[in-house]
Structures are given as structure tokens and as C-alpha cells.
Scaffold this motif. Sequence first.
Motif, PDB file in Angstrom:
ATOM      1  N   MET A 145       0.897  -1.172   0.114  1.00 18.42           N
ATOM      2  CA  MET A 145       0.221   0.085   0.052  1.00 18.42           C
ATOM      3  C   MET A 145       1.018   1.291   0.041  1.00 18.42           C
ATOM      4  O   MET A 145       0.608   2.205  -0.570  1.00 18.42           O
ATOM      5  N   THR A 146       1.839   1.236   0.830  1.00 21.12           N
ATOM      6  CA  THR A 146       2.785   2.240   0.721  1.00 21.12           C
ATOM      7  C   THR A 146       3.403   2.645  -0.805  1.00 21.12           C
ATOM      8  O   THR A 146       3.593   3.940  -1.212  1.00 21.12           O
ATOM      9  N   LEU A 147       3.769   1.743  -1.516  1.00 24.95           N
ATOM     10  CA  LEU A 147       4.345   1.859  -2.685  1.00 24.95           C
ATOM     11  C   LEU A 147       2.947   2.618  -3.547  1.00 24.95           C
ATOM     12  O   LEU A 147       3.519   3.649  -4.370  1.00 24.95           O
ATOM     13  N   ILE A 148       1.846   2.233  -3.431  1.00 24.53           N
ATOM     14  CA  ILE A 148       0.891   2.711  -4.375  1.00 24.53           C
ATOM     15  C   ILE A 148       0.724   4.214  -3.813  1.00 24.53           C
ATOM     16  O   ILE A 148       0.621   5.018  -4.818  1.00 24.53           O
ATOM     17  N   LEU A 149       0.906   4.586  -2.661  1.00 23.65           N
ATOM     18  CA  LEU A 149       0.462   5.966  -2.263  1.00 23.65           C
ATOM     19  C   LEU A 149       1.700   6.749  -2.569  1.00 23.65           C
ATOM     20  O   LEU A 149       1.351   7.992  -3.032  1.00 23.65           O
ATOM     21  N   ARG A 150       2.912   6.162  -2.673  1.00 27.61           N
ATOM     22  CA  ARG A 150       4.015   7.028  -2.980  1.00 27.61           C
ATOM     23  C   ARG A 150       3.989   7.320  -4.808  1.00 27.61           C
ATOM     24  O   ARG A 150       4.316   8.435  -4.929  1.00 27.61           O
ATOM     25  N   LEU A 151       3.449   6.234  -5.434  1.00 28.51           N
ATOM     26  CA  LEU A 151       3.364   6.597  -6.636  1.00 28.51           C
ATOM     27  C   LEU A 151       2.193   7.580  -7.101  1.00 28.51           C
ATOM     28  O   LEU A 151       2.417   8.377  -7.898  1.00 28.51           O
ATOM     29  N   ALA A 152       1.145   7.624  -6.299  1.00 29.78           N
ATOM     30  CA  ALA A 152       0.054   8.278  -6.382  1.00 29.78           C
ATOM     31  C   ALA A 152       0.356   9.765  -5.968  1.00 29.78           C
ATOM     32  O   ALA A 152       0.137  10.875  -7.048  1.00 29.78           O
ATOM     33  N   PHE A 153       1.419   9.981  -5.025  1.00 28.51           N
ATOM     34  CA  PHE A 153       1.671  11.138  -4.675  1.00 28.51           C
ATOM     35  C   PHE A 153       2.760  11.956  -5.751  1.00 28.51           C
ATOM     36  O   PHE A 153       2.584  12.970  -6.236  1.00 28.51           O
ATOM     37  N   GLN A 154       3.583  11.004  -6.224  1.00 37.49           N
ATOM     38  CA  GLN A 154       4.371  11.686  -7.215  1.00 37.49           C
ATOM     39  C   GLN A 154       3.765  11.743  -8.771  1.00 37.49           C
ATOM     40  O   GLN A 154       3.995  12.877  -9.343  1.00 37.49           O
ATOM     41  N   ALA A 155       2.574  10.973  -8.869  1.00 34.36           N
ATOM     42  CA  ALA A 155       2.104  11.334 -10.368  1.00 34.36           C
ATOM     43  C   ALA A 155       1.145  12.462 -10.048  1.00 34.36           C
ATOM     44  O   ALA A 155       0.973  13.398 -10.966  1.00 34.36           O
ATOM     45  N   SER A 156       0.568  12.822  -9.070  1.00 40.22           N
ATOM     46  CA  SER A 156      -0.153  14.104  -8.674  1.00 40.22           C
ATOM     47  C   SER A 156       0.742  15.306  -8.834  1.00 40.22           C
ATOM     48  O   SER A 156       0.312  16.240  -9.348  1.00 40.22           O
ATOM     49  N   LYS A 157       1.897  15.018  -8.121  1.00 41.77           N
ATOM     50  CA  LYS A 157       2.801  16.268  -8.054  1.00 41.77           C
ATOM     51  C   LYS A 157       2.915  16.592  -9.693  1.00 41.77           C
ATOM     52  O   LYS A 157       3.195  18.016 -10.205  1.00 41.77           O
ATOM     53  N   TYR A 158       3.346  15.591 -10.455  1.00 38.02           N
ATOM     54  CA  TYR A 158       3.832  15.735 -11.825  1.00 38.02           C
ATOM     55  C   TYR A 158       2.574  16.186 -12.983  1.00 38.02           C
ATOM     56  O   TYR A 158       2.861  17.158 -13.454  1.00 38.02           O
ATOM     57  N   ILE A 159       1.280  15.931 -12.611  1.00 37.92           N
ATOM     58  CA  ILE A 159       0.235  16.286 -13.288  1.00 37.92           C
ATOM     59  C   ILE A 159      -0.093  17.594 -12.811  1.00 37.92           C
ATOM     60  O   ILE A 159      -0.219  18.552 -13.675  1.00 37.92           O
ATOM     61  N   PHE A 160       0.004  18.097 -11.477  1.00 40.80           N
ATOM     62  CA  PHE A 160      -0.233  19.479 -11.187  1.00 40.80           C
ATOM     63  C   PHE A 160       0.823  20.412 -11.766  1.00 40.80           C
ATOM     64  O   PHE A 160       0.606  21.509 -12.403  1.00 40.80           O
ATOM     65  N   TRP A 161       2.186  19.967 -11.865  1.00 42.69           N
ATOM     66  CA  TRP A 161       3.203  20.665 -12.471  1.00 42.69           C
ATOM     67  C   TRP A 161       2.945  21.145 -14.011  1.00 42.69           C
ATOM     68  O   TRP A 161       2.947  22.002 -14.502  1.00 42.69           O
ATOM     69  N   LYS A 162       2.551  19.845 -14.708  1.00 41.16           N
ATOM     70  CA  LYS A 162       2.369  19.883 -16.044  1.00 41.16           C
ATOM     71  C   LYS A 162       1.048  20.703 -16.399  1.00 41.16           C
ATOM     72  O   LYS A 162       1.147  21.524 -17.526  1.00 41.16           O
ATOM     73  N   GLU A 163       0.053  20.729 -15.530  1.00 36.45           N
ATOM     74  CA  GLU A 163      -1.152  21.625 -15.654  1.00 36.45           C
ATOM     75  C   GLU A 163      -0.772  23.136 -15.413  1.00 36.45           C
ATOM     76  O   GLU A 163      -1.314  23.820 -16.458  1.00 36.45           O
ATOM     77  N   ARG A 164       0.039  23.274 -14.479  1.00 31.21           N
ATOM     78  CA  ARG A 164       0.561  24.679 -14.104  1.00 31.21           C
ATOM     79  C   ARG A 164       1.260  25.311 -15.443  1.00 31.21           C
ATOM     80  O   ARG A 164       0.908  26.350 -15.657  1.00 31.21           O
ATOM     81  N   ASN A 165       2.363  24.409 -15.842  1.00 33.70           N
ATOM     82  CA  ASN A 165       2.906  24.888 -17.031  1.00 33.70           C
ATOM     83  C   ASN A 165       1.851  25.168 -18.326  1.00 33.70           C
ATOM     84  O   ASN A 165       2.386  26.081 -19.078  1.00 33.70           O
ATOM     85  N   SER A 166       1.182  24.250 -18.271  1.00 35.87           N
ATOM     86  CA  SER A 166       0.019  24.426 -19.561  1.00 35.87           C
ATOM     87  C   SER A 166      -0.653  25.788 -19.492  1.00 35.87           C
ATOM     88  O   SER A 166      -0.605  26.329 -20.385  1.00 35.87           O
TER      89      SER A 166
END
Length: 73
Positions: free
Chosen positions: A1-22
Amino acid sequence: MTLILRLAFQASKYIFWKERNSRLHNSVSRPPSALIVEIKSILRCHLDPISRAQRVRPNGVSVLGSWLACFQP
């Protein structure tokens, strides 16, 4: 479960960064539902190879199975 939550956090940060730049550079924004769909897609793409390499006991659940059981509606 920890792995899933870490990946979710990283994916969220990436998508928010990408959306901000867009929004800053292209003046294009997407609705939150589209961002959530993209985050889920990224997580499935990252969890699939991990799940295939994982040795699962007969009654065990794979990483992708845990993701689907807990976080998919």
C-alpha cells in the motif's frame, strides 16, 4: 500500500506541475476530472510491470490488484 501511495503522490505532483505549465505558457486548462483520469492512467501504467514481476502466493493479491480493489470505483 505504501508503494501505491508514493506513486500516487508523485503522479499527482507531476500532473499538477504539467497543468500549471500548460496554463502559464499556453493559456489552456483542463477540468479536474481530466486530471484525475490522467493520474489514474499513470498509476496503472507504473503498477502493471511491477505487478507482473511480483511473485504472488495462491491466495495473495498483486500490487495492481490492491490498486484496483482499493482505489477504483
